[in-house]
Scaffold this active site. Sequence first.
Site, PDB file in Angstrom:
ATOM      1  CG  HIS A 150      -1.779  -1.450   1.388  1.00 48.14           C
ATOM      2  ND1 HIS A 150      -2.391  -1.780   0.267  1.00 48.14           N
ATOM      3  CD2 HIS A 150      -2.011  -2.170   2.733  1.00 48.14           C
ATOM      4  CE1 HIS A 150      -3.665  -2.482   0.926  1.00 48.14           C
ATOM      5  NE2 HIS A 150      -3.190  -2.683   2.021  1.00 48.14           N
ATOM      6  CE  LYS A 187     -23.336  -7.351   3.978  1.00 46.70           C
ATOM      7  NZ  LYS A 187     -24.650  -6.056   3.112  1.00 46.70           N
TER       8      LYS A 187
END
Length: 295
Positions: free
Chosen positions: A104, A258
């Site tokens: 990142h 999800k």
Amino acid sequence: MEIHKDEDREGEAILSKYYDGIKFPANVPGNVKDHLESVRNLKDMEGDLLLDSFPKSGTHWTFDILYMLQNGKAEYSTGMILALDFEPIEKIDALNSPRILTTHLYPQHIPKFVKDGKCKVIYIYRNPKDTAVSMHSFLRRLNMEVFKNYNGKWENFFELYATQQLHYNTWFEHVQSWLDFKKKNPDLPILMMSYEDMKKDLRSCVQMMAQHIGAKQDPEFLDEVTSKCQFNVMSKAKNSNNEESQISRDGTNPFYRKGDVGDWKNRLTVAQNEMYDAVIKEKMAEIDLEMKYTL
Ligand code: PPS
């Protein structure tokens, strides 16, 4: 190195190590300056790829797509992804080629050989509302020493996320830094791709990644990679990844939840959404990128 605490209004703290104007997660090993120096000087290997993203943008998803493409086999990776940010550099050095160097980090901190054009780069971005929802849930699932005490409520987390810098500073700073880097280095092989486009048409995105890294593009192989990397198939397969599951409080794999675009609608209140839309409007005026918040 001093641990920096961002406390929400009820005292729940997100811990980071502050260096060079950036808040790194507190699990960066040792002194951030020394660690980044070792990352900068990492030696390249034949076939290296660099996968960069703001946290919770689809890093693990993209890693496995690239892994399959790189190996020419539609088989999942196993074990933990060893990110440049969180592993002692000896572990990255010890990986077999071809490697997918996952991180990142901001462009100023990536290995020097990447800036010398010796490595293909893939940067994944995801709308900052879904990223916030994913990050909050992730932080509450971790049992790692520096995160296991975090139980911040959504509304308190979102207040911090929307108004100040947290890990890797703000979403806007991260995305902007990579857009600027790409613009200033037009000859570097950087592919920028959004999570939303991947959700909308994964097959085309897999093909674009294959083209970018020079992998085989036989249609049946790309179809197989695509179907194995659909969220429902992949998350089921990855739940048996014991190493990743070990870092969560409930024994499930914390990198899969999800996998949707627009889940933010289930979390942000109307007031939170209005407030953040104003932030987005102001920040995006300087960022040349069209974001999708729904499909
Ligand atoms: S991390 O910790 O920064 O490396 O997390 P990262 O892997 O970047 O992001 C995790 C989110 O990516 C979702 N995910 C997927 N979405 C769609 N399809 C596939 N196959 C897939 N695999 C992982 C994951 O569920 C996290 O998003 P949320 O919204 O929390 O579900």
